[in-house]
Design a protein around this motif. Structure first.
Motif, PDB file in Angstrom:
ATOM      1  N   GLY A   1      -1.831   4.688   3.973  1.00 54.41           N
ATOM      2  CA  GLY A   1      -2.154   6.043   3.516  1.00 54.41           C
ATOM      3  C   GLY A   1      -2.272   6.144   2.005  1.00 54.41           C
ATOM      4  N   HIS A   2      -1.954   5.074   1.314  1.00 62.04           N
ATOM      5  CA  HIS A   2      -2.031   5.069  -0.159  1.00 62.04           C
ATOM      6  C   HIS A   2      -3.467   5.128  -0.647  1.00 62.04           C
ATOM      7  CE1 HIS A   2      -3.043   1.088   0.971  1.00 62.04           C
ATOM      8  NE2 HIS A   2      -3.049   0.589  -0.228  1.00 62.04           N
ATOM      9  N   GLN A   3      -4.392   4.787   0.270  1.00 62.77           N
ATOM     10  CA  GLN A   3      -5.823   4.782  -0.070  1.00 62.77           C
ATOM     11  C   GLN A   3      -6.499   6.068   0.387  1.00 62.77           C
ATOM     12  OE1 GLN A   3      -4.793   4.475   2.867  1.00 62.77           O
ATOM     13  NE2 GLN A   3      -5.676   2.699   3.882  1.00 62.77           N
TER      14      GLN A   3
ATOM     15  N   ALA B   1       2.252   7.767   7.375  1.00 69.36           N
ATOM     16  CA  ALA B   1       2.527   6.343   7.188  1.00 69.36           C
ATOM     17  C   ALA B   1       3.213   6.165   5.837  1.00 69.36           C
ATOM     18  CB  ALA B   1       1.248   5.517   7.304  1.00 69.36           C
ATOM     19  N   GLY B   2       2.950   5.095   5.207  1.00 65.56           N
ATOM     20  CA  GLY B   2       3.642   4.685   3.980  1.00 65.56           C
ATOM     21  C   GLY B   2       3.988   3.216   4.136  1.00 65.56           C
ATOM     22  N   HIS B   3       4.495   2.889   5.343  1.00 65.01           N
ATOM     23  CA  HIS B   3       4.681   1.481   5.680  1.00 65.01           C
ATOM     24  C   HIS B   3       3.392   1.001   6.363  1.00 65.01           C
ATOM     25  CE1 HIS B   3       9.376   1.323   5.690  1.00 65.01           C
ATOM     26  NE2 HIS B   3       8.871   1.868   4.605  1.00 65.01           N
TER      27      HIS B   3
ATOM     28  N   ASP C   1      -7.232  -5.103   4.768  1.00 66.22           N
ATOM     29  CA  ASP C   1      -7.071  -6.527   5.096  1.00 66.22           C
ATOM     30  C   ASP C   1      -5.628  -6.978   4.867  1.00 66.22           C
ATOM     31  OD1 ASP C   1      -7.793  -8.116   2.044  1.00 66.22           O
ATOM     32  OD2 ASP C   1      -7.911  -5.972   2.341  1.00 66.22           O
ATOM     33  N   GLY C   2      -4.951  -6.321   3.938  1.00 67.94           N
ATOM     34  CA  GLY C   2      -3.532  -6.652   3.730  1.00 67.94           C
ATOM     35  C   GLY C   2      -2.703  -6.205   4.913  1.00 67.94           C
ATOM     36  N   ALA C   3      -2.887  -4.970   5.318  1.00 63.77           N
ATOM     37  CA  ALA C   3      -2.112  -4.413   6.441  1.00 63.77           C
ATOM     38  C   ALA C   3      -2.399  -5.183   7.724  1.00 63.77           C
ATOM     39  CB  ALA C   3      -2.437  -2.940   6.615  1.00 63.77           C
TER      40      ALA C   3
ATOM     41  N   VAL D   1     -14.792  -3.041  -2.609  1.00 60.89           N
ATOM     42  CA  VAL D   1     -14.224  -3.512  -3.882  1.00 60.89           C
ATOM     43  C   VAL D   1     -13.070  -2.582  -4.239  1.00 60.89           C
ATOM     44  CG1 VAL D   1     -14.642  -3.838  -6.355  1.00 60.89           C
ATOM     45  CG2 VAL D   1     -16.434  -4.429  -4.679  1.00 60.89           C
ATOM     46  N   LYS D   2     -11.879  -3.145  -4.366  1.00 63.17           N
ATOM     47  CA  LYS D   2     -10.718  -2.323  -4.720  1.00 63.17           C
ATOM     48  C   LYS D   2     -10.903  -1.830  -6.162  1.00 63.17           C
ATOM     49  CE  LYS D   2      -5.723  -2.367  -3.965  1.00 63.17           C
ATOM     50  NZ  LYS D   2      -4.606  -3.116  -3.345  1.00 63.17           N
ATOM     51  N   GLY D   3     -10.764  -0.514  -6.357  1.00 60.78           N
ATOM     52  CA  GLY D   3     -10.940   0.034  -7.695  1.00 60.78           C
ATOM     53  C   GLY D   3     -12.382   0.358  -8.051  1.00 60.78           C
TER      54      GLY D   3
ATOM     55  N   ALA E   1       4.660  -9.065   6.097  1.00 58.38           N
ATOM     56  CA  ALA E   1       5.241  -9.639   7.325  1.00 58.38           C
ATOM     57  C   ALA E   1       6.732  -9.839   7.121  1.00 58.38           C
ATOM     58  CB  ALA E   1       4.548 -10.952   7.671  1.00 58.38           C
ATOM     59  N   GLU E   2       7.462  -8.745   6.997  1.00 58.68           N
ATOM     60  CA  GLU E   2       8.896  -8.811   6.688  1.00 58.68           C
ATOM     61  C   GLU E   2       9.674  -9.511   7.797  1.00 58.68           C
ATOM     62  OE1 GLU E   2       7.022  -6.103   6.358  1.00 58.68           O
ATOM     63  OE2 GLU E   2       7.120  -5.663   4.213  1.00 58.68           O
ATOM     64  N   GLN E   3       9.314  -9.293   9.026  1.00 56.40           N
ATOM     65  CA  GLN E   3      10.037  -9.946  10.136  1.00 56.40           C
ATOM     66  C   GLN E   3       9.903 -11.463   9.997  1.00 56.40           C
ATOM     67  OE1 GLN E   3       8.172  -8.281  13.621  1.00 56.40           O
ATOM     68  NE2 GLN E   3       9.416  -6.431  13.546  1.00 56.40           N
TER      69      GLN E   3
HETATM   70  C1  TPP Z   1       5.779  -2.746   5.813  1.00 57.72           C
HETATM   71  C2  TPP Z   1       5.232  -2.627   4.405  1.00 57.72           C
HETATM   72  N1  TPP Z   1       5.399  -3.668   3.559  1.00 57.72           N
HETATM   73  C3  TPP Z   1       4.945  -3.583   2.291  1.00 57.72           C
HETATM   74  C4  TPP Z   1       4.301  -2.466   1.856  1.00 57.72           C
HETATM   75  C5  TPP Z   1       3.851  -2.353   0.415  1.00 57.72           C
HETATM   76  N2  TPP Z   1       2.381  -2.205   0.338  1.00 57.72           N
HETATM   77  C6  TPP Z   1       1.808  -1.046   0.186  1.00 57.72           C
HETATM   78  S1  TPP Z   1       0.144  -1.156   0.129  1.00 57.72           S
HETATM   79  C7  TPP Z   1       0.213  -2.837   0.282  1.00 57.72           C
HETATM   80  C8  TPP Z   1      -1.032  -3.651   0.293  1.00 57.72           C
HETATM   81  C9  TPP Z   1      -1.928  -3.177   1.402  1.00 57.72           C
HETATM   82  O1  TPP Z   1      -3.106  -3.953   1.389  1.00 57.72           O
HETATM   83  P1  TPP Z   1      -4.360  -3.400   2.182  1.00 57.72           P
HETATM   84  O2  TPP Z   1      -3.919  -2.960   3.528  1.00 57.72           O
HETATM   85  O3  TPP Z   1      -5.378  -4.442   2.112  1.00 57.72           O
HETATM   86  O4  TPP Z   1      -4.779  -2.097   1.400  1.00 57.72           O
HETATM   87  P2  TPP Z   1      -5.474  -2.006  -0.055  1.00 57.72           P
HETATM   88  O5  TPP Z   1      -4.356  -1.701  -1.019  1.00 57.72           O
HETATM   89  O6  TPP Z   1      -6.143  -3.312  -0.312  1.00 57.72           O
HETATM   90  O7  TPP Z   1      -6.446  -0.870   0.058  1.00 57.72           O
HETATM   91  C10 TPP Z   1       1.520  -3.261   0.404  1.00 57.72           C
HETATM   92  C11 TPP Z   1       1.947  -4.675   0.542  1.00 57.72           C
HETATM   93  C12 TPP Z   1       4.151  -1.403   2.774  1.00 57.72           C
HETATM   94  N3  TPP Z   1       3.555  -0.246   2.409  1.00 57.72           N
HETATM   95  N4  TPP Z   1       4.613  -1.524   4.031  1.00 57.72           N
END
Ligand code: TPP
Ligand code: DXP
Ligand code: MG
Length: 635
Positions: A71-73, A112-114, A144-146, A282-284, A369-371
């Motif tokens: 949700g940060h995006q 969300a947030g996590h 792609d990170g999530a 492209v991020k940013g 992948a904290e687990q």
């Molecule tokens: C379970 C969990 N671990 C770590 C984070 C910290 N975190 C917030 S955004 C992020 C990167 C997410 O990457 P992506 O999903 O590719 O989104 P992008 O920032 O590239 O748009 C991380 C590691 C989180 N929010 N939740």
């Protein structure tokens, strides 16, 4: 139409590409100006402006549901769902939240947030939809990170098994997590990003045949079938993994080309079953400094838009706890090759990027992948290594069973370093480090400690490294230390389970834990002005608790106060109360900490003041509770 006039995403329906491009420009400008003023996430949202507009133009948001991962995006989402005029309150007390919140807006279908939760949530909604015979589209937008998070793969595994359950997964692939993305999945995605898009293959095929005399003019049905076969072959090559897992794969699509995005989403909506649209972004995007420094501009404190530089703070600040932690760990790791630092995609936040730079062989980033991180640490410990799992308090919640099942039951010497423990501020309830004291102290074999300041943190890093009788954990807060003198080496380890007396007085016993020790000392000074003298203890350990120190003093003084920056239920105060009860010491105990509530986004100071955690409030609380005196005059 101007962005400021959009209060419902359906207002995008019917707008031309040109109009959408104008709105995209306005979104980027508002997003940039706001984050520059308030701080917050920048790169992620700038990267999904076109994706958001294109997706929403192809949906009916009075019916369809879009679930954003993390949700940060989702700032563009917020700007076209009625929050444009409040957006300047972003991440401030009582203002617009930094993540989606169901209670904030009807278009925030899942909070969300996590990371890595969106596909599961969207699938759950889709399954409910089908059970109820409803018709809305369920769409998950995941980065792609999530996607490296186990939950996301669990959801893909489940969705791919349901060929009749319509679900759209939009994969926002910008090749970045917070740091560059890691693992086999991003590598595979990157291969797909780099390969010629499926469309190119098909068009090229058509191009070759167009020039054949007579035949080329109109591809016969057979040739059309060959072309489709070519595309399927290409797709099966490009999206093989997803196709094999039961998804229809589409892409990669240029995530900044509105026409291509709209056409792809429209096509995707026609397909039955689970569909994955791979969007390359492209991020940013659109802010040169954020494109160039995608790590640095993932999130920013208030900054100057022109220079991109952070607004300098009025006075120099002591070093951040994370910096002191990572500096100390690197120093120790240089002397001990068995030390391995493990992060779950938070290299910069935890400071482990410093370990990566200095000792790359003693650094592991497992992705989000904290687990997995915790059980990798357990495996390392089995082989005699000294694993340090540096995971934020809130994110470690993801690995609770692994802590118990893989580490504590086997009594393996893993050192858990929990940054962002306590009140974190603007990230709000999903990120507060509220529960780690409670969730760790109840596990057999786990040692649980917290430093009173950054100098003691250094001693606790040594203590944790040298303690190999089993698992040990240390919590410390987001933000800066107290500015106490720091040593460069030779840190003295602490005796496990032993606290320290900081001040003596006969009227009340104040037991401080971690960040609440200093406020406890300051409260004692305020009490002294009222003729009340307190003994102040820095507990250092909540498990094992220093009962040899605490119980006789409690018996002797007869009034006990406990202070913690964490949930009261099951926390440090509970530990003290249990110890008194078990020792049949019956004295009044006042537990001060975080009650059974969610702490919303605000500055940490605002949150602490609202929770009664300032030194003045502690003193007032003690005066009223034990001495029936008027609250201390506000000094
Ligand atoms: C379970 C969990 N671990 C770590 C984070 C910290 N975190 C917030 S955004 C992020 C990167 C997410 O990457 P992506 O999903 O590719 O989104 P992008 O920032 O590239 O748009 C991380 C590691 C989180 N929010 N939740
Ligand atoms: C979105 C997310 O979860 C991270 O970006 C988090 O906001 C980082 O928190 P810190 O700023 O405390 O490192
Ligand atoms: Mg990404």
């Amino acid at each position: 139409m101007h962005l400021s006039e959009i209060t419902h995403p359906n207002q995008l329906h019917g707008l031309s590409i040109r109009q959408l491009q104008q709105i995209a420009h306005q979104i980027r400008d508002k997003h940039l100006q706001t984050v520059a003023a308030t701080g917050g996430h920048l790169g992620p949202g700038l990267g999904v402006v076109e994706l958001t507009l294109a997706l929403y133009q192809t949906l009916d948001l009075d019916r369809d549901k879009v679930i954003w991962d993390v949700g940060h995006q989702a700032y563009p989402h917020k700007l076209i769902t009625g929050r444009y005029h409040d957006f300047h309150t972003l991440r401030q007390k009582d203002g617009v939240a930094g993540y989606l919140k169901r209670c904030e807006n009807k278009f925030d279908h899942f909070g969300a947030g996590h990371a890595s939760t969106s596909i599961s949530a969207a699938l759950g909604m889709a399954l409910a939809r089908d059970l109820k015979g409803e018709k809305f589209k369920a769409v998950a937008v995941i980065g792609d990170g999530a996607l490296t998070g186990g939950m996301a793969l669990e959801a893909i595994n489940h969705a791919g098994h349901l060929p009749k359950t319509n679900l759209l997964v939009v994969l926002n692939d910008n090749e970045m997590s917070i740091s560059p993305n890691v693992g086999a999945i991003p590598r595979y995605l990157n291969k797909m990003r780099l390969s010629p898009p499926v469309q190119f293959l098909a068009d090229n095929f058509e191009e070759q045949f167009k020039h054949i005399p007579f035949v080329g003019e109109s591809l016969s049905p057979e040739l059309e079938r060959i072309k489709e076969g070519m595309k399927r072959l290409a797709v099966s090559k490009l999206g093989a993994v997803f196709e094999e897992l039961g998804f229809t794969y589409m892409g990669p699509v240029d995530g900044h080309n509105l026409e291509e995005l709209i056409a792809t989403f429209q096509q995707a909506h026609q397909i039955t079953g689970p569909v994955l649209v791979h969007v390359a972004t492209v991020k940013g995007k659109g802010y040169e400094m954020a494109e160039k420094d995608q790590v640095g501009y993932h999130a920013q404190n208030p900054f100057n838009v022109t220079t991109g530089k952070a607004i300098p703070s009025s006075k120099p600040k002591p070093p951040a706890y994370a910096k002191v932690f990572s500096h100390t760990l690197v120093k120790l790791a240089e002397q001990n090759p068995k030390i391995v630092g493990i992060t779950a995609a938070m290299a910069t936040g935890t400071g482990l990027d410093k370990l990566q730079a200095k000792l790359p062989n003693q650094y592991i980033d497992v992705g989000i992948a904290e687990q997995h991180a915790v059980t990798v640490a357990a495996g390392l410990a089995c082989e005699g290594m000294r694993p340090v799992a540096a995971i934020y308090s809130t994110f470690l919640q993801r690995a609770y069973d692994q802590i118990i099942h893989d580490v504590c039951i086997q009594n393996l010497p893993v050192f858990f370093c929990l940054d962002r423990a306590g009140i974190v501020g603007a990230d709000g309830p999903t990120h507060q480090g509220m529960y780690d004291i409670a969730y760790l102290r109840c596990i057999p074999n786990m040692v649980v400690m917290a430093p009173k300041d950054e100098a003691e943190l250094q001693r606790m890093v040594v203590t944790g490294i040298e303690y190999t009788d089993g698992p040990i954990s240390m919590r410390f807060p987001r933000g800066n230390g107290h500015g106490v003198p720091l040593m460069e080496e030779g840190w003295e380890p602490l005796e496990i389970g032993k606290g320290e007396i900081l001040r003596q007085g006969d009227d009340v016993l104040i037991l401080g834990y971690g960040t609440m020790v200093y406020p406890g000392m300051q409260a004692a000074e305020i009490l002294s002005e009222h003729g009340i003298e307190a003994t102040v203890i820095n507990a250092r350990f909540v498990k094992p608790l220093d009962t040899d120190l605490i119980l006789p003093l409690a018996q002797q003084i007869g009034r006990v106060v406990t202070l913690e920056e964490g949930c009261l239920m099951g926390g440090f105060g509970s530990a003290v109360a249990e110890a008194l009860l078990d020792a049949d010491i019956v004295v009044p105990v006042k537990r001060i900490g975080v009650p059974d509530i969610l702490v919303d986004h605000a500055t940490p100071d605002q949150s602490k003041a609202s929770l009664g955690l300032t030194s003045q409030q502690i003193a007032d609380n003690i005066l009223q509770a034990f001495f029936k005196k008027q609250a201390a005059a506000v000094v």
